[in-house]
Motif scaffolding. Sequence first.
Motif, PDB file in Angstrom:
ATOM      1  N   SER A   1       0.871  -1.117  -0.148  1.00  0.00           N
ATOM      2  CA  SER A   1      -0.144  -0.012   0.016  1.00  0.00           C
ATOM      3  C   SER A   1       0.823   1.217   0.070  1.00  0.00           C
ATOM      4  CB  SER A   1      -0.892   0.029   1.215  1.00  0.00           C
ATOM      5  OG  SER A   1      -0.228   0.161   2.315  1.00  0.00           O
TER       6      SER A   1
ATOM      7  N   GLU B   1       0.798   5.856  -1.003  1.00  0.00           N
ATOM      8  CA  GLU B   1      -0.077   7.113  -1.295  1.00  0.00           C
ATOM      9  C   GLU B   1       0.556   7.480  -2.479  1.00  0.00           C
ATOM     10  OE1 GLU B   1      -0.598   9.693   1.822  1.00  0.00           O
ATOM     11  OE2 GLU B   1      -1.070   8.205   3.236  1.00  0.00           O
ATOM     12  N   GLU B   2      -0.322   8.027  -3.583  1.00  0.00           N
ATOM     13  CA  GLU B   2      -0.066   8.535  -4.843  1.00  0.00           C
ATOM     14  C   GLU B   2      -0.893   9.726  -5.120  1.00  0.00           C
ATOM     15  OE1 GLU B   2       1.426   7.001  -9.119  1.00  0.00           O
ATOM     16  OE2 GLU B   2      -0.373   6.061  -8.201  1.00  0.00           O
TER      17      GLU B   2
ATOM     18  N   LYS C   1      -3.814   9.942  -2.687  1.00  0.00           N
ATOM     19  CA  LYS C   1      -4.741   9.063  -2.625  1.00  0.00           C
ATOM     20  C   LYS C   1      -4.217   7.754  -2.193  1.00  0.00           C
ATOM     21  CE  LYS C   1      -7.792  10.916  -6.244  1.00  0.00           C
ATOM     22  NZ  LYS C   1      -8.589  10.579  -7.479  1.00  0.00           N
ATOM     23  N   LYS C   2      -4.708   6.891  -1.374  1.00  0.00           N
ATOM     24  CA  LYS C   2      -4.311   5.608  -1.049  1.00  0.00           C
ATOM     25  C   LYS C   2      -4.551   4.479  -2.129  1.00  0.00           C
ATOM     26  CE  LYS C   2      -3.235   2.964   2.526  1.00  0.00           C
ATOM     27  NZ  LYS C   2      -2.510   3.183   3.649  1.00  0.00           N
ATOM     28  N   VAL C   3      -3.452   3.800  -2.405  1.00  0.00           N
ATOM     29  CA  VAL C   3      -3.388   2.830  -3.457  1.00  0.00           C
ATOM     30  C   VAL C   3      -2.858   1.250  -2.904  1.00  0.00           C
ATOM     31  CG1 VAL C   3      -2.243   2.391  -5.435  1.00  0.00           C
ATOM     32  CG2 VAL C   3      -2.765   4.372  -5.011  1.00  0.00           C
ATOM     33  N   TRP C   4      -3.621   0.552  -3.189  1.00  0.00           N
ATOM     34  CA  TRP C   4      -3.228  -1.062  -2.635  1.00  0.00           C
ATOM     35  C   TRP C   4      -2.710  -1.826  -4.005  1.00  0.00           C
ATOM     36  CZ3 TRP C   4      -8.821  -0.971  -0.676  1.00  0.00           C
ATOM     37  CH2 TRP C   4      -8.820  -0.341   0.603  1.00  0.00           C
TER      38      TRP C   4
END
Length: 76
Positions: free
Chosen positions: A61, A63-64, A67-70
């Motif tokens: 996980s 942040e980009e 926004k949180k990205v999994w």
Amino acid sequence: MTMRVTTKYKAKSVDGFPSKLEKAVYEILRLQEKAGAISNLKRQECVLLSDAKISWKVDFSFEENGKKVWAEAKGL
């Protein structure tokens, strides 16, 4: 007697990672984090998917762009 642990897809663990692919994905993400493209990189984070407390342990996980990205590393 030595027991060998085999994974579901016969992947070989490497340097604490369950597969070569997962290690390679991590190394790419670390380079992106060092370059400032992503932040807050984590491995094996447990995520709650519903109010019923169904959980999922994601490979990565981060942040980009706020926004949180999994991300999952899955081979063929």
